[in-house]
Design a protein around this motif. Structure first.
Motif, mmCIF file in Angstrom:
data_model
loop_
_atom_site.group_PDB
_atom_site.id
_atom_site.type_symbol
_atom_site.label_atom_id
_atom_site.label_comp_id
_atom_site.label_asym_id
_atom_site.label_seq_id
_atom_site.Cartn_x
_atom_site.Cartn_y
_atom_site.Cartn_z
ATOM 1 N N LEU A 292 64.085 -59.791 41.040
ATOM 2 C CA LEU A 292 65.307 -60.885 40.828
ATOM 3 C C LEU A 292 66.376 -59.911 40.290
ATOM 4 C CD1 LEU A 292 63.593 -64.070 40.035
ATOM 5 C CD2 LEU A 292 65.062 -63.724 41.820
ATOM 6 N N THR A 293 66.288 -58.867 39.705
ATOM 7 C CA THR A 293 67.515 -58.173 39.109
ATOM 8 C C THR A 293 68.209 -56.994 40.003
ATOM 9 O OG1 THR A 293 66.528 -56.193 37.928
ATOM 10 C CG2 THR A 293 66.468 -58.368 36.897
ATOM 11 N N LEU A 294 67.529 -56.929 41.298
ATOM 12 C CA LEU A 294 68.082 -56.115 42.276
ATOM 13 C C LEU A 294 69.283 -56.707 42.886
ATOM 14 C CD1 LEU A 294 67.754 -53.550 43.978
ATOM 15 C CD2 LEU A 294 66.340 -54.777 45.444
ATOM 16 N N ALA A 295 70.505 -56.054 42.918
ATOM 17 C CA ALA A 295 71.355 -56.627 43.268
ATOM 18 C C ALA A 295 72.250 -55.993 44.491
ATOM 19 C CB ALA A 295 72.633 -57.287 42.336
ATOM 20 N N ARG A 296 72.261 -54.642 44.345
ATOM 21 C CA ARG A 296 72.970 -53.720 45.100
ATOM 22 C C ARG A 296 74.618 -53.815 45.118
ATOM 23 N NH1 ARG A 296 70.914 -49.337 46.933
ATOM 24 N NH2 ARG A 296 71.865 -49.107 48.868
ATOM 25 N N GLY A 297 75.252 -52.849 44.800
ATOM 26 C CA GLY A 297 76.675 -52.941 44.620
ATOM 27 C C GLY A 297 77.608 -53.633 45.876
ATOM 28 N N LEU A 298 77.236 -53.085 46.920
ATOM 29 C CA LEU A 298 78.170 -53.448 48.174
ATOM 30 C C LEU A 298 78.261 -54.843 48.551
ATOM 31 C CD1 LEU A 298 76.678 -50.327 50.105
ATOM 32 C CD2 LEU A 298 78.917 -50.705 49.072
ATOM 33 N N HIS A 299 79.516 -55.302 48.807
ATOM 34 C CA HIS A 299 79.779 -56.523 49.029
ATOM 35 C C HIS A 299 79.287 -57.246 50.180
ATOM 36 C CE1 HIS A 299 82.850 -55.621 52.243
ATOM 37 N NE2 HIS A 299 82.792 -54.380 51.546
ATOM 38 N N TYR A 300 79.026 -56.372 51.392
ATOM 39 C CA TYR A 300 78.822 -56.879 52.595
ATOM 40 C C TYR A 300 77.374 -57.618 52.779
ATOM 41 C CZ TYR A 300 77.882 -51.816 53.398
ATOM 42 O OH TYR A 300 77.389 -50.692 53.341
ATOM 43 N N TYR A 301 76.346 -57.259 51.842
ATOM 44 C CA TYR A 301 75.028 -57.857 51.987
ATOM 45 C C TYR A 301 74.903 -59.224 51.981
ATOM 46 C CZ TYR A 301 73.543 -53.000 51.784
ATOM 47 O OH TYR A 301 73.258 -51.614 51.847
ATOM 48 N N THR A 302 74.230 -59.965 52.763
ATOM 49 C CA THR A 302 73.942 -61.391 52.674
ATOM 50 C C THR A 302 72.688 -62.186 52.896
ATOM 51 O OG1 THR A 302 74.357 -61.263 55.305
ATOM 52 C CG2 THR A 302 76.247 -61.965 54.084
ATOM 53 N N GLY A 303 71.733 -60.970 53.097
ATOM 54 C CA GLY A 303 70.299 -61.555 53.157
ATOM 55 C C GLY A 303 69.614 -60.698 52.373
ATOM 56 N N CYS A 304 68.345 -60.294 52.682
ATOM 57 C CA CYS A 304 67.408 -59.446 52.265
ATOM 58 C C CYS A 304 68.149 -58.114 51.667
ATOM 59 C CB CYS A 304 66.016 -59.151 52.844
ATOM 60 S SG CYS A 304 64.955 -60.458 53.041
ATOM 61 N N ILE A 305 67.822 -57.438 50.570
ATOM 62 C CA ILE A 305 68.390 -56.349 50.152
ATOM 63 C C ILE A 305 67.087 -55.327 49.464
ATOM 64 C CG2 ILE A 305 70.709 -56.597 49.403
ATOM 65 C CD1 ILE A 305 70.095 -57.515 46.828
ATOM 66 N N PHE A 306 67.091 -54.267 49.633
ATOM 67 C CA PHE A 306 66.142 -53.279 49.425
ATOM 68 C C PHE A 306 66.573 -52.100 48.349
ATOM 69 C CE2 PHE A 306 65.841 -54.115 53.865
ATOM 70 C CZ PHE A 306 64.761 -55.218 53.959
ATOM 71 N N GLU A 307 65.700 -51.735 47.861
ATOM 72 C CA GLU A 307 66.027 -50.297 47.103
ATOM 73 C C GLU A 307 64.690 -49.155 46.827
ATOM 74 O OE1 GLU A 307 69.606 -50.377 44.548
ATOM 75 O OE2 GLU A 307 67.956 -49.959 42.815
ATOM 76 N N ILE A 308 64.608 -48.150 46.803
ATOM 77 C CA ILE A 308 63.474 -47.331 46.751
ATOM 78 C C ILE A 308 63.802 -46.493 45.431
ATOM 79 C CG2 ILE A 308 61.913 -45.678 47.861
ATOM 80 C CD1 ILE A 308 63.951 -45.852 50.410
ATOM 81 N N LYS A 309 62.570 -46.451 44.515
ATOM 82 C CA LYS A 309 62.652 -45.687 43.509
ATOM 83 C C LYS A 309 61.475 -44.789 43.520
ATOM 84 C CE LYS A 309 64.136 -46.498 39.635
ATOM 85 N NZ LYS A 309 64.386 -46.654 38.278
ATOM 86 N N ALA A 310 61.549 -43.579 42.921
ATOM 87 C CA ALA A 310 60.720 -42.648 42.691
ATOM 88 C C ALA A 310 60.344 -42.826 41.196
ATOM 89 C CB ALA A 310 61.060 -41.238 42.801
ATOM 90 N N ASN A 311 59.161 -43.236 40.867
ATOM 91 C CA ASN A 311 59.002 -43.665 39.524
ATOM 92 C C ASN A 311 58.507 -42.532 38.620
ATOM 93 O OD1 ASN A 311 59.206 -46.362 40.057
ATOM 94 N ND2 ASN A 311 56.833 -46.507 40.814
ATOM 95 N N ASP A 312 58.187 -41.238 38.916
ATOM 96 C CA ASP A 312 58.130 -40.297 38.101
ATOM 97 C C ASP A 312 59.229 -39.533 37.507
ATOM 98 O OD1 ASP A 312 55.167 -40.564 38.235
ATOM 99 O OD2 ASP A 312 55.208 -39.383 40.093
#
Lengths: 463, 463
Positions: A292-312
């Motif tokens: 729920l804290t994932l927001a993505r900076g870009l203004h044009y998103y309107t629906g689902c947003i994704f982000e990939i993280k390498a945990n190591d």
């Protein structure tokens, strides 16, 4: 100019053969996956007309666009009165083109310009460099690659599910096992902003909350306060952000919080549908997190947003994307919904380098060096060289007659796994000496056994 | 901004999926050959410091360099007195970077900057775009790819022979059967200039003679006259240029003409040695021509020079190169001899397009489209889609539930060779309908037969 004074522009890089090869390995892996999913490549020019780029990246972004000086005598275009208006005014007179800042705006421009030729829904990928006059620092460059795939012209959430599959497959292919795929939905974020009594402040909220992981809760709270969020609003935020559990558990809890919001319910349904589609095709993707804290900076998103993280590795996200409802509206073509994903090649490179995930031997480097020992053996060596290459073995012949030590050192430094020593003695006896550069083991064998021997050994070694 | 006003900078191009794929096919084919010959890739930044580029391309070339405006308030750097000195003076104050004009100067810069890490002889290839503010016309663009391979750090003529092999292999691989590989030597041209009594006029001579094929003999004569060549000099040129025959026959005749010139004899010996090396490895290359009128415009060549021509199309050369003795001298590193070849991707593209040499089906495009007929079949289709991709078949599923006609039209326009029709009926019967989009033939088969069927058919079709 003396060599010690030579340099390249700050924030740019020269890539040596090993680095190019490793980068291409990443690009090729991702490209193959894009193509497996039916995405087709396009390319756009490095330069765009300034009118296409201006007004798209905000005041801050716009300052980072590299402008190109008009050819010829541009001074004629400047009047002295322009000077009083400052450099921005003068820029308009002496520059009409700029280097692209990302691949998204050129893609939107491409879609609108070629809409009559394009087959919608349009699945395209694009892997090209972009340029930003940002302050260079570790991991941030002025020239870097973006690697984007988008589907435009459909609202189907199947595309979101496919993006999650693609991310998972890319990470698997590259060997980045310990990674997280985070998903959230801008509609949910909007409705949270409404719910805490701050409607219309969605952008400020997203920009602040996006930094939660990087800067911590206190910093986010003070940013929200500075943007006019009341103490009450901030306090009522916590129960929502603290919802824990599996994606399914979180959805149940969140539904209760946002049940009165039409937008919120729609966002929740979108996430539910995407998760259901993801699971319909594959087993559950265990590293998929509803955050729920994932927001993505870009203004044009309107629906689902994704982000990939390498945990190591602590390096921020190595990719991200989302759905936008109106990317092409700014170019006069509204109503085209799309969704995309962008992989960060440079960061993926850093992760793989640090975790030692690159293959040690590269198929595209030479496999064998012919060390020719004397002038009279040259013709024999050339014939052999030609034959080896025809047989599909990447080969070189040291072009000068120099001591064997120097030739072997060349093979060693270039990581060529085999050296073949050929001189008058070898030609007369019919037995050539094949040296394995890693083990040091030498074999005597006749020419006809050579190709088979190398192919046999290689199939166990190379990737 | 309205869509009808959208445009890209003149001389630049958008590439659609089919064009990108065809261009990549050319690039990949040449790259594979470079690697087979032990060349390793490097990449350099798109931008170079202006100080690296200036003074390298002559007055005319220098005008064509795209300069980048400094970031921030560049106006502060201009004094009003600069204005009187004109735009070139002002450019120095407001621009310190430019887009690369070719790959040769950046390569020389790279070699000097990294000389301590480089393994000499250094076999590198580089395939990247370059930019020139040239007047755009058919086949000439402001952004285009160069595709160069060079060996630097050896005088061995084996490298020249390898380049001829590479050219031959590249043409064969791309299917450009009717081509000529022309070879000449700058030392021979120098000694001809001496022989006709015009020593020191080598550059003027090369520039003029290089146009012989394009503009004809009369035009070349008048250019030579305008550069101060006497009638006698021009007259004594003809017996030399008219020497005819196989490379071997020409060499015999030329030896007589140039026997007194040390430079000429050296040039002839170089050609002889290269031809002997070429033949030592392979059978005679029948389309190799020793062409005394081949000159190549560039000033830095000092030994053998090459050019590739596609004989079925009137398009000029599709590649060329040569040996240079002092490419890095200008950066303070003299004495490094090298030899290189450059393929013209854009012209090769035009030749292949015109001769219809591109494969009709591309492996990297989707092979199959799943046409999902109703909402309740979505999950079944998604599972199948995931499975097909896992089996290595590039696949798509039409993401919306629309009429079959529209879905088949999509497959047709995207050149997807198979459509798989799946609805409730098909799922219940266990028999799916596979439609071959080219022949129109429809097959009913169960899911387990699907992968095998497509793989079998593809192995006969795709390239």
């Amino acid at each position: 100019m003396l060599s010690q004074k030579l340099s390249i522009p700050k924030g740019t890089r020269d890539f040596d053969p090993e680095t190019v090869t490793k980068r291409n390995y990443i690009i090729q892996s991702i490209k193959t996956i894009f193509e497996k999913y039916g995405f087709q490549p396009i390319e756009t020019p490095s330069m765009e007309n300034l009118s296409v780029l201006t007004g798209k990246y905000g005041e801050e972004g716009e300052q980072l666009i590299f402008k190109i000086l008009n050819s010829g005598d541009f001074v004629k275009e400047i009047s002295l009165s322009d000077f009083e208006l400052g450099y921005k005014k003068i820029t308009q007179s002496i520059s009409e083109k700029a280097l692209r800042y990302d691949l998204t705006v050129p893609f939107a421009r491409y879609v609108v310009m070629h809409k009559n030729q394009i087959i919608f829904p349009f699945r395209r990928y694009q892997i090209q460099p972009v340029w930003r006059a940002d302050r260079p620092q570790k991991g941030r460059y002025r020239e870097f690659y973006q690697c984007d795939a988008d589907v435009i012209g459909t609202e189907s959430l199947i595309c979101e599910a496919e993006i999650i599959w693609m991310i998972n497959e890319a990470m698997e292919q590259l060997g980045i096992k310990n990674h997280s795929i985070k998903i959230n939905n801008r509609k949910i974020l909007s409705s949270i902003v409404e719910r805490i009594g701050m409607p219309g402040k969605e952008t400020d909220f997203c920009v602040a909350i996006d930094k939660l992981e990087k800067t911590g809760i206190d910093s986010v709270i003070s940013e929200l306060k500075s943007k006019g969020f009341t103490d009450l609003a901030i306090a009522s935020l916590f129960p929502i952000l603290e919802i824990k559990g599996t994606p399914a558990e979180k959805l149940v809890a969140l539904k209760k919080q946002l049940e009165k919001s039409e937008t919120g319910s729609k966002g929740i349904l979108e996430i539910e549908t995407v998760l259901q589609y993801v699971e319909a095709g594959s087993a559950t993707i265990s590293n998929l997190e509803f955050d729920l804290t994932l927001a993505r900076g870009l203004h044009y998103y309107t629906g689902c947003i994704f982000e990939i993280k390498a945990n190591d590795i602590s390096i921020g996200s190595i990719g991200g994307g989302g759905r936008y409802d109106n990317l092409t509206g700014v170019f006069g073509e509204p109503g085209l919904s799309g969704v995309g994903i962008s992989f960060g090649i440079d960061r993926i490179f850093d992760v793989m380098q640090e975790l030692n995930l690159f293959p040690q031997q590269f198929k595209n480097f030479a496999t064998l060096l012919i060390c020719c020992m004397d002038k009279s053996s040259e013709n024999f060596c050339l014939k052999l060289l030609y034959h080896l290459r025809k047989s599909g073995i990447n080969s070189e012949m040291y072009p000068d007659i120099v001591k064997i030590k120097k030739q072997l050192e060349y093979a060693d430094r270039k990581k060529i796994p085999y050296a073949l020593i050929v001189g008058t003695d070898e030609i007369q006896s019919g037995l050539l000496t094949l040296k394995n550069m890693q083990t040091g083991v030498q074999l005597r064998l006749c020419e006809s056994e050579l190709v088979k021997k190398i192919n046999d050994e290689l199939s166990h070694q190379q990737i």
